[in-house]
Design a protein around this motif. Sequence first.
Motif, PDB file in Angstrom:
ATOM      1  N   ALA A 129       0.609  -1.570   0.044  1.00 33.74           N
ATOM      2  CA  ALA A 129       0.448   0.211  -0.083  1.00 33.74           C
ATOM      3  C   ALA A 129       0.631   1.390  -0.104  1.00 33.74           C
ATOM      4  CB  ALA A 129      -0.749   0.244   1.133  1.00 33.74           C
ATOM      5  N   GLU A 130       2.141   0.988   0.705  1.00 33.75           N
ATOM      6  CA  GLU A 130       3.253   2.583   0.823  1.00 33.75           C
ATOM      7  C   GLU A 130       3.578   2.445  -0.685  1.00 33.75           C
ATOM      8  OE1 GLU A 130       5.544   2.173   3.660  1.00 33.75           O
ATOM      9  OE2 GLU A 130       3.890   1.912   5.635  1.00 33.75           O
ATOM     10  N   ILE A 131       3.980   1.710  -1.001  1.00 31.68           N
ATOM     11  CA  ILE A 131       4.587   1.758  -2.480  1.00 31.68           C
ATOM     12  C   ILE A 131       3.641   1.694  -3.525  1.00 31.68           C
ATOM     13  CG2 ILE A 131       5.691   0.587  -4.081  1.00 31.68           C
ATOM     14  CD1 ILE A 131       7.096  -1.306  -2.625  1.00 31.68           C
ATOM     15  N   ARG A 132       2.090   1.311  -3.597  1.00 33.86           N
ATOM     16  CA  ARG A 132       1.415   1.922  -4.316  1.00 33.86           C
ATOM     17  C   ARG A 132       0.608   3.999  -4.067  1.00 33.86           C
ATOM     18  NH1 ARG A 132      -1.992  -2.498  -3.114  1.00 33.86           N
ATOM     19  NH2 ARG A 132      -2.797  -1.249  -1.872  1.00 33.86           N
ATOM     20  N   ASN A 133       0.769   4.368  -3.182  1.00 32.72           N
ATOM     21  CA  ASN A 133       0.798   5.360  -2.680  1.00 32.72           C
ATOM     22  C   ASN A 133       2.077   6.045  -3.079  1.00 32.72           C
ATOM     23  OD1 ASN A 133       0.643   7.636   0.396  1.00 32.72           O
ATOM     24  ND2 ASN A 133      -0.756   7.347  -1.657  1.00 32.72           N
ATOM     25  N   SER A 134       3.423   6.134  -2.683  1.00 32.46           N
ATOM     26  CA  SER A 134       3.909   6.498  -2.894  1.00 32.46           C
ATOM     27  C   SER A 134       4.805   6.922  -4.438  1.00 32.46           C
ATOM     28  CB  SER A 134       5.001   6.848  -1.985  1.00 32.46           C
ATOM     29  OG  SER A 134       5.401   5.449  -1.549  1.00 32.46           O
ATOM     30  N   LYS A 135       5.118   5.525  -5.162  1.00 37.24           N
ATOM     31  CA  LYS A 135       5.678   5.537  -6.272  1.00 37.24           C
ATOM     32  C   LYS A 135       4.469   5.635  -7.734  1.00 37.24           C
ATOM     33  CE  LYS A 135       9.573   3.749  -3.874  1.00 37.24           C
ATOM     34  NZ  LYS A 135      10.472   2.662  -3.864  1.00 37.24           N
ATOM     35  N   ILE A 136       3.300   4.700  -7.404  1.00 35.76           N
ATOM     36  CA  ILE A 136       2.671   4.718  -8.479  1.00 35.76           C
ATOM     37  C   ILE A 136       1.545   5.752  -8.647  1.00 35.76           C
ATOM     38  CG2 ILE A 136       0.921   2.570  -8.922  1.00 35.76           C
ATOM     39  CD1 ILE A 136       2.645   0.719  -8.294  1.00 35.76           C
TER      40      ILE A 136
END
Lengths: 391, 225
Positions: free
Chosen positions: B78-85
């Motif tokens: 979820a964090e990656i989706r939030n900040s990187k995608i």
Amino acid sequence: MGTWQAYRMAIKSILSNKIRSFLTMLGVIIGVGAVITAVAFAQGSTKSITDQLTSLGTNLIRVNIRARNSNRDVKYADLADFSSQNLDIISAIAPSISGNVTLKYGTIIKDTSLIGTTPDYALINKRSIQSGRYILSIDNDLRQKTAVIGSAVKNELFPDTEPLDKSIKINGEIFKVIGVLEEVADGVDGTDDDQVIIPVATAQRLMKNSRISNYTILATTAESVDLAMVKLEEFLLKFYSDSNSFNIFNSAQMLDTLGSITGIMMGVLGGIATISLVVGGIGIMNIMLVSVTERTREIGIRKAIGAKRKNILVQFLIEAVMVTGIGGIAGIILGVCAITIIGKMGLVPAVYSPIWIFVSFGISLIVGVVFGMFPANKAARLNPIEALRYE
Amino acid sequence: MIRIENMHKQYIMGETVVKALNGIDLHIRAHEFVAVVGPSGSGKSTLMNMLGCLDTPSSGNYWLEDSEVSELNEDKLAEIRNSKIGFVFQGFNLIPKLTALENVELPMIYLGSSSKERYEKSKKSLENVGLGDRLYHKPAELSGGQQQRVAIARALVTKPPIILADEPTGNLDSKSGDDIINIFKKLNDEGNTIILITHDNHIAMKAKRVVRIMDGKITEDMEVG
Ligand SMILES: Nc1ncnc2c1ncn2[C@@H]1O[C@H](COP(=O)(O)OP(=O)(O)O)[C@@H](O)[C@H]1O
Ligand SMILES: [Mg+2]
């Protein structure tokens, strides 16, 4: 995500479906409103009875004869003798016969309660006379048909005439009004003002009941109450074979009894409140589950763009808690309005209880957490891909 | 920036096993504009879910900016989706009861930005896609093309290194579709990495690199333009 954001989202969601939110809250509103109202009146009536008992003082002893058809029934005269032999501990004794009667003056008819007693009754019950006179011994000796009326009776039967020396009918028999009692401001349901007092001897005939089973006795001091009770018991055992045939109790014991009755009453109210809040909670859970299903796609979107399980859980939980919290506040307002209105009508005395207001608000929040947890958790665990595909 | 090695994804449907991804190797560098093209059912969306960290593969590796994604837990994803995608979906996927601005603010809420920062960045992001005068419109009050531009503004607002778009023109008329593609081109010119998934060859050719996929396998990988 800050909690403030979660609150804003919850408010938005609640406002976006006002009617549904309101209906969901209704269970909590009614539950909390009912609790607060019921508690206020339970405490109110307890308080006024307590006040009355304490205002009568701690010197009071009541005797209640339970045995019937005994050939050795204790008579008022016996007890009067007993008290005159014990003047050091007993200062007054009053018998009483009570019942419900119908009063009539002219065309006005009124139902009220009747007490047949002796002059000491006024002393013991700390009642004073507003006008006229109280019952005298001679009224009893001559079985006079004289009556002292309470202020409520006066107001109804004699709205604009002077009641003294007027003739009224009590259960069809003619009585002369000889006095009016001073009003008792904080009486229970106004019963102290809504009564008529006649000589006990007259009452025995009127009520067709020659047997007197209730006596009120005033001890000389609070310290002599216990001794007086012991002596009374000894005396009554001369008439009755066992102590189950009569009851002797004092104000402190009455207060105790009252306390336990209040306890039971509060327990019952608590039970009803719990049931209504559980029912309200189930309603909330149901609507929240529907809401989670309806908003599956929204949950998918939120998760896709970075919401964690925790964020979704908190969002739905806050929504549930907010629904029950607002419901709780509305219930408190409803309850306070009900108390005020019913109190104004003068039917039952009410006591606002801030503790109960806080407690019921707290409970409504807990209901939100408990019943919101399952739907919120269901939302939080949704798989984002499936949720996004949901139509 | 993105490196996928021998990625497999299987769906078990009772007796049959659907191999949605069947050994994908893909390497995408920063600032690329890649179109993944293939017929319906070829595995494009499955690949997009993997690239977007919405799902984890049955086997294979996925490095996204030096982190191995295929082993991360739900919250980390979820964090990656939030900040990187930044996602752009075919169906726009805006929240209907929120205004354009609020929709664009959403990723920043989960990022934990202050409300002032959220407002300013979201407004700027909407202005970037030409919707500076539609901040307070709800999705239903906007045309399809405008809704998709709100979605793009939302995808861009956290300045993620990668923009992932799955059939972004699928629900649009050709004029609005062209507008959206032009926005992507412009974003790519500004340095954004864009992965565009489509079944439409014509649209795919507007990217700089085209990856063809068929039955869960890459069949062609070529530079265009
Ligand atoms: N959740 C799923 N369960 C079972 N099969 C799936 C699932 N998702 C996709 N598939 C299958 O995987 C294959 C690839 O699907 P998908 O990636 O959606 O293709 P595309 O986006 O190229 O049309 C299809 O055969 C599809 O039926
Ligand atoms: Mg697809």
